[in-house]
Every structure is written in C-alpha cells, then in structure tokens.
Design a protein around this motif. Structure first.
Motif, PDB file in Angstrom:
ATOM      1  N   GLY A  25      -8.501 -38.786  27.113  1.00 27.50           N
ATOM      2  CA  GLY A  25      -8.583 -39.364  25.766  1.00 27.50           C
ATOM      3  C   GLY A  25      -8.916 -38.295  24.755  1.00 27.50           C
ATOM      4  O   GLY A  25      -9.202 -37.135  25.129  1.00 27.50           O
ATOM      5  N   CYS A  26      -8.872 -38.658  23.483  1.00 28.98           N
ATOM      6  CA  CYS A  26      -9.190 -37.689  22.436  1.00 28.98           C
ATOM      7  C   CYS A  26     -10.415 -38.181  21.661  1.00 28.98           C
ATOM      8  O   CYS A  26     -10.947 -39.252  21.935  1.00 28.98           O
ATOM      9  CB  CYS A  26      -7.999 -37.521  21.503  1.00 28.98           C
ATOM     10  SG  CYS A  26      -7.632 -38.997  20.550  1.00 28.98           S
ATOM     11  N   GLU A  27     -10.826 -37.405  20.653  1.00 33.48           N
ATOM     12  CA  GLU A  27     -12.052 -37.791  19.936  1.00 33.48           C
ATOM     13  C   GLU A  27     -11.848 -39.026  19.074  1.00 33.48           C
ATOM     14  O   GLU A  27     -12.808 -39.608  18.587  1.00 33.48           O
ATOM     15  CB  GLU A  27     -12.576 -36.627  19.101  1.00 33.48           C
ATOM     16  CG  GLU A  27     -11.590 -36.113  18.091  1.00 33.48           C
ATOM     17  CD  GLU A  27     -12.063 -34.802  17.461  1.00 33.48           C
ATOM     18  OE1 GLU A  27     -13.132 -34.820  16.851  1.00 33.48           O
ATOM     19  OE2 GLU A  27     -11.345 -33.795  17.601  1.00 33.48           O
ATOM     20  N   TYR A  28     -10.599 -39.433  18.863  1.00 29.04           N
ATOM     21  CA  TYR A  28     -10.364 -40.621  18.040  1.00 29.04           C
ATOM     22  C   TYR A  28     -10.414 -41.912  18.862  1.00 29.04           C
ATOM     23  O   TYR A  28     -10.759 -42.959  18.365  1.00 29.04           O
ATOM     24  CB  TYR A  28      -9.018 -40.494  17.310  1.00 29.04           C
ATOM     25  CG  TYR A  28      -8.993 -39.232  16.494  1.00 29.04           C
ATOM     26  CD1 TYR A  28      -9.708 -39.149  15.305  1.00 29.04           C
ATOM     27  CD2 TYR A  28      -8.321 -38.098  16.949  1.00 29.04           C
ATOM     28  CE1 TYR A  28      -9.754 -37.967  14.577  1.00 29.04           C
ATOM     29  CE2 TYR A  28      -8.358 -36.911  16.226  1.00 29.04           C
ATOM     30  CZ  TYR A  28      -9.073 -36.852  15.050  1.00 29.04           C
ATOM     31  OH  TYR A  28      -9.137 -35.690  14.348  1.00 29.04           O
ATOM     32  N   CYS A  29     -10.038 -41.814  20.149  1.00 26.95           N
ATOM     33  CA  CYS A  29     -10.032 -43.040  20.955  1.00 26.95           C
ATOM     34  C   CYS A  29     -11.152 -43.034  22.003  1.00 26.95           C
ATOM     35  O   CYS A  29     -11.484 -44.070  22.562  1.00 26.95           O
ATOM     36  CB  CYS A  29      -8.677 -43.238  21.630  1.00 26.95           C
ATOM     37  SG  CYS A  29      -8.277 -41.990  22.848  1.00 26.95           S
ATOM     38  N   THR A  30     -11.706 -41.886  22.308  1.00 20.85           N
ATOM     39  CA  THR A  30     -12.727 -41.803  23.362  1.00 20.85           C
ATOM     40  C   THR A  30     -13.902 -40.985  22.819  1.00 20.85           C
ATOM     41  O   THR A  30     -14.416 -40.091  23.466  1.00 20.85           O
ATOM     42  CB  THR A  30     -12.153 -41.113  24.632  1.00 20.85           C
ATOM     43  OG1 THR A  30     -10.791 -41.499  24.794  1.00 20.85           O
ATOM     44  CG2 THR A  30     -12.899 -41.515  25.884  1.00 20.85           C
ATOM     45  N   PHE A  60       0.401 -35.013  23.420  1.00 21.61           N
ATOM     46  CA  PHE A  60      -0.131 -36.244  22.834  1.00 21.61           C
ATOM     47  C   PHE A  60      -1.273 -36.759  23.701  1.00 21.61           C
ATOM     48  O   PHE A  60      -1.263 -36.565  24.921  1.00 21.61           O
ATOM     49  CB  PHE A  60       0.970 -37.312  22.751  1.00 21.61           C
ATOM     50  CG  PHE A  60       2.098 -36.898  21.849  1.00 21.61           C
ATOM     51  CD1 PHE A  60       2.057 -37.197  20.487  1.00 21.61           C
ATOM     52  CD2 PHE A  60       3.177 -36.172  22.333  1.00 21.61           C
ATOM     53  CE1 PHE A  60       3.071 -36.797  19.643  1.00 21.61           C
ATOM     54  CE2 PHE A  60       4.204 -35.759  21.498  1.00 21.61           C
ATOM     55  CZ  PHE A  60       4.158 -36.076  20.146  1.00 21.61           C
ATOM     56  N   CYS A  61      -2.220 -37.441  23.059  1.00 20.98           N
ATOM     57  CA  CYS A  61      -3.317 -38.032  23.816  1.00 20.98           C
ATOM     58  C   CYS A  61      -2.729 -39.100  24.755  1.00 20.98           C
ATOM     59  O   CYS A  61      -2.000 -39.978  24.305  1.00 20.98           O
ATOM     60  CB  CYS A  61      -4.327 -38.673  22.860  1.00 20.98           C
ATOM     61  SG  CYS A  61      -5.495 -39.740  23.713  1.00 20.98           S
ATOM     62  N   PRO A  62      -3.011 -39.026  26.064  1.00 18.37           N
ATOM     63  CA  PRO A  62      -2.424 -40.015  26.982  1.00 18.37           C
ATOM     64  C   PRO A  62      -2.972 -41.425  26.770  1.00 18.37           C
ATOM     65  O   PRO A  62      -2.409 -42.390  27.271  1.00 18.37           O
ATOM     66  CB  PRO A  62      -2.805 -39.481  28.366  1.00 18.37           C
ATOM     67  CG  PRO A  62      -3.942 -38.557  28.140  1.00 18.37           C
ATOM     68  CD  PRO A  62      -3.849 -38.034  26.738  1.00 18.37           C
ATOM     69  N   ASN A  63      -4.049 -41.528  26.009  1.00 12.24           N
ATOM     70  CA  ASN A  63      -4.645 -42.851  25.797  1.00 12.24           C
ATOM     71  C   ASN A  63      -4.161 -43.515  24.517  1.00 12.24           C
ATOM     72  O   ASN A  63      -3.841 -44.701  24.509  1.00 12.24           O
ATOM     73  CB  ASN A  63      -6.172 -42.712  25.794  1.00 12.24           C
ATOM     74  CG  ASN A  63      -6.859 -44.040  25.886  1.00 12.24           C
ATOM     75  OD1 ASN A  63      -6.407 -44.928  26.607  1.00 12.24           O
ATOM     76  ND2 ASN A  63      -7.933 -44.205  25.159  1.00 12.24           N
ATOM     77  N   CYS A  64      -4.089 -42.752  23.393  1.00 13.46           N
ATOM     78  CA  CYS A  64      -3.712 -43.389  22.123  1.00 13.46           C
ATOM     79  C   CYS A  64      -2.489 -42.749  21.466  1.00 13.46           C
ATOM     80  O   CYS A  64      -2.073 -43.155  20.380  1.00 13.46           O
ATOM     81  CB  CYS A  64      -4.884 -43.364  21.149  1.00 13.46           C
ATOM     82  SG  CYS A  64      -5.240 -41.708  20.512  1.00 13.46           S
ATOM     83  N   GLU A  65      -1.933 -41.707  22.111  1.00 11.63           N
ATOM     84  CA  GLU A  65      -0.722 -41.040  21.641  1.00 11.63           C
ATOM     85  C   GLU A  65      -0.909 -40.251  20.348  1.00 11.63           C
ATOM     86  O   GLU A  65       0.056 -39.927  19.673  1.00 11.63           O
ATOM     87  CB  GLU A  65       0.436 -42.049  21.514  1.00 11.63           C
ATOM     88  CG  GLU A  65       0.760 -42.665  22.853  1.00 11.63           C
ATOM     89  CD  GLU A  65       2.013 -43.494  22.844  1.00 11.63           C
ATOM     90  OE1 GLU A  65       2.501 -43.784  21.742  1.00 11.63           O
ATOM     91  OE2 GLU A  65       2.485 -43.839  23.936  1.00 11.63           O
TER      92      GLU A  65
HETATM   93 ZN   LIG Z   1      -6.673 -40.648  21.929  1.00  8.43          ZN
END
Ligand SMILES: [Zn+2]
Length: 235
Positions: A25-30, A60-65
């Motif tokens: 994940g990234c800092e925006y979704c995780t 791309f973030c695998p969680n939120c793209e």
């Molecule tokens: Zn993300």
C-alpha cells in the motif's frame, strides 16, 4: 540469445508484479504503515538502471492504484511474519487450488451433497478445528433496506423464520437456512447493505444480553497470525 535477453532485462509487467509482491500500500491508502521510501523497498528487486527507470514510469500502488513516485512516496510492506503467512498460503494454493476448483464445480451441480465429496469432508473436519471466539454482550446493529413505502417494527429485525419467509443464500447460510447477520457499528451495517449506493435504510440496535461463544470461520485474514487455523478455511 540468453545474453540479448539479459541486456533487455525483465519486462515491465514482470517488474510490476515483483513490486506488488513487496509493496502492499501507499501513504494515501495505508497511512499508518507506510514508513519506507519506495526506492529503499525496490532495492530488493535488484534491478538494473534501465529496469528501474522503466518500472518508475509504470509503478502504481497495488492497493489503490495511485501512481507512485519512486523517489518521493512512502510505501507499506509486509512484515516478516506476514511474508511467512503469504508464502504458506501460496504453497497451499499450489497444492490444493485445483482440487478446490473441482469441488466448486461439483457444488454448482449438487449444492447439498458437499459431504460426499473428499474436499467437503476435509472442510467439515477443518471447521471442527476452527477457533472459538467470544461475541461480547452489548450493542450490535442490523439494517434492512425497505421496498417502496415499506416500514419495519422490532420483530422485523430478528433472524428470519425460514418456515414463513424465503431466506436467500448468504455468506454464512444456505438458502432456506436462518442466519442472524449483525455488525458492530451502524456504519458497517449500512455499508454492508447499501455498498456505495445512496438510499433509505432502517437500522436497529440489537442488544446481546449474554456473551456468545461462536465458531470463528471468518476468511480474509491473510495478514493475521492464526497458526492453528486450518488453511482450507482461509482459502
Ligand atoms: Zn495506495
């Protein structure tokens, strides 16, 4: 030929797949877990400069793209324990996935004969080994979506009686089998019923007076540590 392939490096899709195996994940979704710079995490893929610059344009973030900037964005990765769990799950899939798919096809034809199938029997044994959880007494919530003009009373929020109404199939019940679905918050029960749609919804607060001991057969717990939980329940 081999040398030429080496010079070209791994294709972008393979690199993206490898990146998704280390970034979750990234800092925006995780937000709370994203504490490593993308750059530092991708070092593990041992990329050449060319591979690195190609992946950088398509990462791309695998969680939120969200499109990740490798030099700037923070990302979340799996802990060592989670990596171990994921590997066990992948090994499980390699061993059993085919048989489970066959079982699924069998169930589509013979919905009530699971107990005659080898995987059905294995599942049944696994369910008996599942952990027992305690549902605390207190407030829980149940929602119903009214059809046009319909209104509800307290009795309408009790478990449906399959002898008087058609009970449809749910995540934890067969068609015709009574089940009591409750959520631990109003928001959760609303989202469960409406998803992303807007609409009218009735929510009842249900008080559980005594603690309940129930078999815990929830799925989607890949990242949690349940060493004793049979793997066929997690699949
Ligand atoms: Zn993300």
């Amino acid at each position: 030929m081999a040398r030429a392939r080496r010079r070209r490096g791994r294709n972008t899709r393979t690199l993206a797949h490898l990146a998704a195996s280390v970034i979750i994940g990234c800092e925006y979704c995780t937000e709370f877990r994203a504490d490593e710079y993308c750059d530092d995490v991708l070092v593990r893929l041992k990329m050449t400069e060319a591979e690195s610059s190609r992946l950088g344009r398509h990462l791309f973030c695998p969680n939120c793209e969200y499109h990740l900037d490798v030099h700037y964005d923070l990302v979340a990765t799996l802990t060592d324990e989670e990596i171990k769990v994921r590997r066990r799950r992948e090994a499980w899939s390699r061993k059993y996935e085919k048989r489970f798919r066959a079982f699924h096809q069998f169930l589509l034809k013979h919905q009530t004969l699971a107990g005659f199938h080898a995987i059905g029997q294995q599942l049944s044994r696994a369910i008996n080994l599942a952990p027992v959880a305690t549902v605390e007494n207190g407030s829980w919530f149940r929602a119903r979506v009214p059809r046009r003009g319909e209104s509800f009373g307290p009795r309408d929020f009790l478990p449906p009686d399959p002898t008087t109404v058609d009970v449809s199939v749910g995540r934890y019940n067969h068609a015709g089998q009574s089940a009591f679905y409750l959520a631990d918050s109003q928001k959760t029960t609303a989202v469960e019923r409406l998803g992303n749609e807007q609409g009218e919804i009735w929510i009842a607060e249900v008080t559980i007076l005594k603690k309940l001991r129930v078999l815990d057969i929830r799925t989607m717990r890949l990242a949690e540590e349940y060493p004793d939980l049979p793997w066929c329940l997690l699949a």
